[in-house]
Design a protein around this motif. Structure first.
Motif, PDB file in Angstrom:
ATOM      1  N   LEU A 125      40.119  39.277  42.269  1.00 49.04           N
ATOM      2  CA  LEU A 125      38.940  38.436  42.466  1.00 49.04           C
ATOM      3  C   LEU A 125      38.600  37.712  41.173  1.00 49.04           C
ATOM      4  O   LEU A 125      38.801  38.241  40.066  1.00 49.04           O
ATOM      5  N   ASP A 126      38.030  36.541  41.328  1.00 44.44           N
ATOM      6  CA  ASP A 126      37.470  35.813  40.189  1.00 44.44           C
ATOM      7  C   ASP A 126      35.994  36.188  40.091  1.00 44.44           C
ATOM      8  O   ASP A 126      35.115  35.470  40.571  1.00 44.44           O
ATOM      9  N   ALA A 127      35.741  37.368  39.494  1.00 41.34           N
ATOM     10  CA  ALA A 127      34.373  37.881  39.386  1.00 41.34           C
ATOM     11  C   ALA A 127      34.019  38.071  37.910  1.00 41.34           C
ATOM     12  O   ALA A 127      34.857  38.515  37.117  1.00 41.34           O
ATOM     13  N   PRO A 128      32.789  37.747  37.498  1.00 44.16           N
ATOM     14  CA  PRO A 128      32.417  37.829  36.084  1.00 44.16           C
ATOM     15  C   PRO A 128      32.648  39.195  35.464  1.00 44.16           C
ATOM     16  O   PRO A 128      33.145  39.294  34.336  1.00 44.16           O
TER      17      PRO A 128
ATOM     18  N   ASN B  22      30.452  46.796  45.779  1.00 46.24           N
ATOM     19  CA  ASN B  22      30.010  45.471  46.223  1.00 46.24           C
ATOM     20  C   ASN B  22      28.866  44.951  45.364  1.00 46.24           C
ATOM     21  O   ASN B  22      28.823  43.758  45.027  1.00 46.24           O
ATOM     22  N   ALA B  23      27.944  45.835  45.013  1.00 44.12           N
ATOM     23  CA  ALA B  23      26.813  45.421  44.186  1.00 44.12           C
ATOM     24  C   ALA B  23      27.282  45.004  42.791  1.00 44.12           C
ATOM     25  O   ALA B  23      26.777  44.022  42.222  1.00 44.12           O
ATOM     26  N   LEU B  24      28.249  45.735  42.226  1.00 44.45           N
ATOM     27  CA  LEU B  24      28.776  45.374  40.908  1.00 44.45           C
ATOM     28  C   LEU B  24      29.496  44.030  40.942  1.00 44.45           C
ATOM     29  O   LEU B  24      29.415  43.240  39.991  1.00 44.45           O
ATOM     30  N   LEU B  25      30.206  43.767  42.030  1.00 42.45           N
ATOM     31  CA  LEU B  25      30.960  42.523  42.137  1.00 42.45           C
ATOM     32  C   LEU B  25      30.078  41.346  42.532  1.00 42.45           C
ATOM     33  O   LEU B  25      30.461  40.186  42.351  1.00 42.45           O
ATOM     34  N   GLY B  26      28.911  41.637  43.106  1.00 44.52           N
ATOM     35  CA  GLY B  26      28.039  40.553  43.533  1.00 44.52           C
ATOM     36  C   GLY B  26      28.494  39.891  44.814  1.00 44.52           C
ATOM     37  O   GLY B  26      28.097  38.762  45.117  1.00 44.52           O
TER      38      GLY B  26
ATOM     39  N   LEU C 278      34.812  41.529  36.262  1.00 40.08           N
ATOM     40  CA  LEU C 278      36.236  41.824  36.107  1.00 40.08           C
ATOM     41  C   LEU C 278      36.852  41.019  34.976  1.00 40.08           C
ATOM     42  O   LEU C 278      37.841  41.454  34.363  1.00 40.08           O
ATOM     43  N   ALA C 279      36.281  39.872  34.677  1.00 39.30           N
ATOM     44  CA  ALA C 279      36.802  39.045  33.591  1.00 39.30           C
ATOM     45  C   ALA C 279      36.537  39.666  32.219  1.00 39.30           C
ATOM     46  O   ALA C 279      37.066  39.196  31.212  1.00 39.30           O
ATOM     47  N   ARG C 280      35.733  40.724  32.183  1.00 35.67           N
ATOM     48  CA  ARG C 280      35.427  41.390  30.909  1.00 35.67           C
ATOM     49  C   ARG C 280      36.445  42.456  30.543  1.00 35.67           C
ATOM     50  O   ARG C 280      36.214  43.268  29.640  1.00 35.67           O
ATOM     51  N   GLY C 281      37.558  42.525  31.256  1.00 38.31           N
ATOM     52  CA  GLY C 281      38.598  43.491  30.921  1.00 38.31           C
ATOM     53  C   GLY C 281      38.373  44.844  31.560  1.00 38.31           C
ATOM     54  O   GLY C 281      38.529  45.878  30.909  1.00 38.31           O
ATOM     55  N   VAL C 282      38.017  44.838  32.837  1.00 39.20           N
ATOM     56  CA  VAL C 282      37.775  46.096  33.540  1.00 39.20           C
ATOM     57  C   VAL C 282      38.334  45.972  34.952  1.00 39.20           C
ATOM     58  O   VAL C 282      38.357  44.880  35.522  1.00 39.20           O
ATOM     59  N   GLU C 283      38.860  47.075  35.485  1.00 38.48           N
ATOM     60  CA  GLU C 283      39.216  47.115  36.895  1.00 38.48           C
ATOM     61  C   GLU C 283      38.434  48.251  37.539  1.00 38.48           C
ATOM     62  O   GLU C 283      38.293  49.342  36.965  1.00 38.48           O
ATOM     63  N   ILE C 284      37.911  47.992  38.729  1.00 36.82           N
ATOM     64  CA  ILE C 284      37.056  48.938  39.442  1.00 36.82           C
ATOM     65  C   ILE C 284      37.866  49.564  40.571  1.00 36.82           C
ATOM     66  O   ILE C 284      38.569  48.863  41.304  1.00 36.82           O
ATOM     67  N   VAL C 285      37.757  50.897  40.719  1.00 38.20           N
ATOM     68  CA  VAL C 285      38.490  51.595  41.767  1.00 38.20           C
ATOM     69  C   VAL C 285      37.490  52.257  42.708  1.00 38.20           C
ATOM     70  O   VAL C 285      36.725  53.128  42.301  1.00 38.20           O
TER      71      VAL C 285
ATOM     72  N   ALA D 105      41.135  51.734  46.438  1.00 38.98           N
ATOM     73  CA  ALA D 105      41.416  50.302  46.307  1.00 38.98           C
ATOM     74  C   ALA D 105      41.004  49.863  44.913  1.00 38.98           C
ATOM     75  O   ALA D 105      39.874  50.109  44.484  1.00 38.98           O
ATOM     76  N   THR D 106      41.922  49.222  44.190  1.00 34.89           N
ATOM     77  CA  THR D 106      41.657  48.739  42.843  1.00 34.89           C
ATOM     78  C   THR D 106      41.261  47.274  42.906  1.00 34.89           C
ATOM     79  O   THR D 106      41.956  46.456  43.514  1.00 34.89           O
ATOM     80  N   VAL D 107      40.140  46.945  42.285  1.00 37.52           N
ATOM     81  CA  VAL D 107      39.660  45.562  42.236  1.00 37.52           C
ATOM     82  C   VAL D 107      39.795  45.082  40.799  1.00 37.52           C
ATOM     83  O   VAL D 107      39.210  45.661  39.882  1.00 37.52           O
ATOM     84  N   THR D 108      40.595  44.038  40.598  1.00 41.82           N
ATOM     85  CA  THR D 108      40.871  43.552  39.254  1.00 41.82           C
ATOM     86  C   THR D 108      40.716  42.036  39.211  1.00 41.82           C
ATOM     87  O   THR D 108      40.604  41.380  40.261  1.00 41.82           O
ATOM     88  N   PHE D 109      40.724  41.475  38.019  1.00 45.71           N
ATOM     89  CA  PHE D 109      40.511  40.033  37.877  1.00 45.71           C
ATOM     90  C   PHE D 109      41.755  39.258  38.283  1.00 45.71           C
ATOM     91  O   PHE D 109      42.886  39.671  38.007  1.00 45.71           O
ATOM     92  N   GLY D 110      41.551  38.125  38.928  1.00 42.72           N
ATOM     93  CA  GLY D 110      42.660  37.248  39.291  1.00 42.72           C
ATOM     94  C   GLY D 110      42.151  36.067  40.076  1.00 42.72           C
ATOM     95  O   GLY D 110      41.077  36.116  40.683  1.00 42.72           O
ATOM     96  N   GLU D 111      42.904  34.989  40.051  1.00 45.64           N
ATOM     97  CA  GLU D 111      42.574  33.834  40.861  1.00 45.64           C
ATOM     98  C   GLU D 111      43.858  33.137  41.306  1.00 45.64           C
ATOM     99  O   GLU D 111      44.831  33.111  40.554  1.00 45.64           O
TER     100      GLU D 111
END
Length: 578
Positions: free
Chosen positions: A125-128, A55-59, A130-137, A75-81
């Protein structure tokens, strides 16, 4: 960013040459390479604050958190809108849900033991970041009280590229965490280490904990590695802290400078692991096909028998673990019964002395209040000392059992390698024993001091009795209450230790059986298939051998091609892959 076509082609050529489970892993690798996404796992034991770090990384507050083990599935969190939640099921269904539904699928309370049959949970998520080419698990805690949480976390570790390892100062890093950290650092292209929850500590204690953690991390990984003291709890709600700011700045620099290169390295290493596993099967099938007659057939039979013996040895290992667990349980129960008798006598003697001296002239109310407080203090100290002693004994017994099981498994795998070399003139790249089987789980219990409504009423009556009658009734009540409390607290401590022993034994057995199966089961299937083909004609056998030679040559060439992308891994240490 486009990746070298030679790596893309190597992964394409692997498709169709691997068995179904490996093809699924390969498809995931190809997807991440195509989408140019580095997979970063948030790893650690239960209740270290991993979901809060996400949560802290995603803001923003996305992952559910709590005071008990919460996360049941990765749970995988990746960029998307636009923002959405995608849930995959065992039957092939995929549902699109609102992000607010995430707790329904990944929490222990809503989906314990994955009763819903979920195979994947992806948050877009549309998070800054994740837009850098990373997915968080976000992963379940290894060593959780829930065995299935540990299994899910172990499975997720096989898919990671980089890792953020979360520790805390209280409780401090444990032996099991140190070994888990060594595994993670050895299997990831980059590992960041956070010391979380420092906001609960005095600055001097924090500095001491940080120095200790740095020392443990260096011992575990063999390299000097920065440890970031952070408060993920504060960072998750937007409160700026120096430690988390330093981590996010370094993490951003890493993504900018190394992400693309490390993604290629990690994918190539994981693909090499899939190929080596398949080559073992091909080489064994080749050699078995060539050894169907005469003395050679006898050697092949002996090797086959050895594989079956090693495979079935897991039953002996499980029986040993279960028997040792029962022995430790019997010793615990005997000690608890003895402790109850001893403590009851000790409390009565001490409390009678206290009541007849310090409280000899006290009123009934004071006798009850101060007598109870004196008994509670004595019982708590003795019970906690007994519990700590028994806890150390159980942990020692489980650790010795773990060591013995790993030693036996290592010895058996070495026998398989040596027998393959001696009987078949074949070098097999079997996995190693995988280190410890058991992650230590910590359990805590509360010391209740509450009084029921009936007792409160009775106490009011006793205190209203005149003179010596009231004092005598109060003393008798305090002595009875102390005896009951002593018995109750030993019993609660014993029940907690019994539960920990049971859960730890189950996790050890679960991991032990899995490692035995992973080590030799696929080789047994190869030889069983060769036996089924015993009636083949010479022409069919020759054709089969030719096909195996061509397949081995193709996979060997692909391995060499993949290894050319792993050169960058040399500057970060050895990274053996699954």
């Amino acid at each position: 960013m486009e990746h070298p076509q030679s790596l893309v082609r190597a992964l394409e050529r692997l498709d169709g040459r691997l068995p179904a489970p490996a093809r699924e892993r390969l498809a995931e690798l190809r997807r991440r390479l195509r989408e140019d996404r580095l997979r970063v796992l948030i790893v650690g034991e239960a209740k270290r604050g991993k979901s809060t770090v996400v949560n802290a990384l995603l803001g923003r507050l996305v992952m559910p958190t709590g005071v008990v083990p919460v996360t049941a599935l990765p749970a995988t969190v990746t960029f998307g809108e636009p923002d959405c939640l995608s849930v995959g099921y065992r039957d092939g269904r995929v549902e699109e849900r609102p992000i607010d539904d995430l707790p329904l699928f990944v929490t222990e309370s809503a989906n314990s033991a994955n009763r819903l049959g979920v195979t994947s949970v992806v948050v877009r998520l549309d998070a800054p970041l994740l837009a850098r080419g990373v997915e968080i698990v976000d992963t379940p805690g290894v060593g959780s009280v829930h065995e299935h949480n540990t299994a899910q976390a172990e499975s997720a570790l096989e898919t990671m590229d980089a890792a953020v390892f979360v520790l805390t100062a209280d409780p401090p890093v444990s032996a099991s965490e140190r070994e888990l950290l060594a595994r993670v650092a050895g299997s990831s292209v980059r590992t960041f280490v956070l010391l979380n929850k420092v906001d609960y500590m005095h600055p001097e204690a924090c500095a001491e904990a940080l120095a200790f953690t740095r020392q443990v991390v260096e011992q575990a990984t063999g390299v000097r590695m920065r440890v970031y003291p952070v408060s993920a709890r504060r960072a998750a709600v937007g409160i700026e802290t120096a430690g988390f700011a330093a981590f996010t700045a370094d993490f951003a620099d890493y993504l900018r400078q190394r992400r693309a290169t490390d993604l290629r390295t990690s994918i190539a290493l994981q693909a090499c692991g899939l190929v080596r596993h398949q080559l073992d099967e091909i080489y064994l099938a080749q050699r078995a096909g060539q050894m169907r007659a005469g003395e050679a057939a006898g050697r092949l039979t002996r090797f086959h028998d050895l594989l079956n013996t090693v495979h079935h040895h897991r039953h002996d290992a499980v029986d040993l673990a279960s028997g040792e667990s029962r022995r430790m349980l019997a010793e615990l129960n005997a000690s608890a019964e003895q402790q109850t008798r001893t403590l009851s006598d000790q409390v009565r003697t001490d409390l009678e002395r206290y009541l007849s001296t310090e409280l000899s002239a006290a009123g009934a109310g004071e006798i009850e209040e101060q007598g109870r407080e004196h008994a509670v203090t004595l019982i708590r100290d003795v019970v906690e000392q007994w519990r700590d002693q028994q806890g150390r004994r159980l942990e020692g017994g489980l650790s010795a059992l773990d060591d013995r099981a790993v030693t036996d498994l290592t010895r058996n795998l070495n026998r398989v390698r040596e027998s393959a070399r001696h009987l078949l003139d074949l070098e097999l790249a079997l996995p190693d024993s995988g280190g410890r089987l058991l992650e230590v789980t910590r359990f805590f219990y509360d010391f209740p001091r509450t009084t029921g409504q009936i007792d409160l009423l009775a106490g009011t009556v006793r205190r209203a009795l005149p003179g010596e009658i009231g004092r005598r009734r109060a003393r008798e009540h305090v002595l009875r209450e102390a005896a009951d409390l002593a018995c109750c607290q030993v019993g609660r401590s014993r029940a907690d230790l019994q539960y920990r022993l049971s859960q730890s034994t189950r996790r050890l057995v679960f991991t032990l059986e899995n490692r035995h199966a992973e080590a030799v089961e696929h080789l047994i299937k190869v030889l069983d298939q060769v036996e089924k083909e015993a009636g083949a004609t010479s022409a069919e056998t020759a054709a089969r051998q030719q096909a195996l030679r061509e397949e081995a040559a193709e996979l060997t060439g692909l391995t060499q091609m993949l290894e050319s992308f792993t050169a960058d891994a040399a500057d970060v240490g050895e990274r053996g892959r699954k």
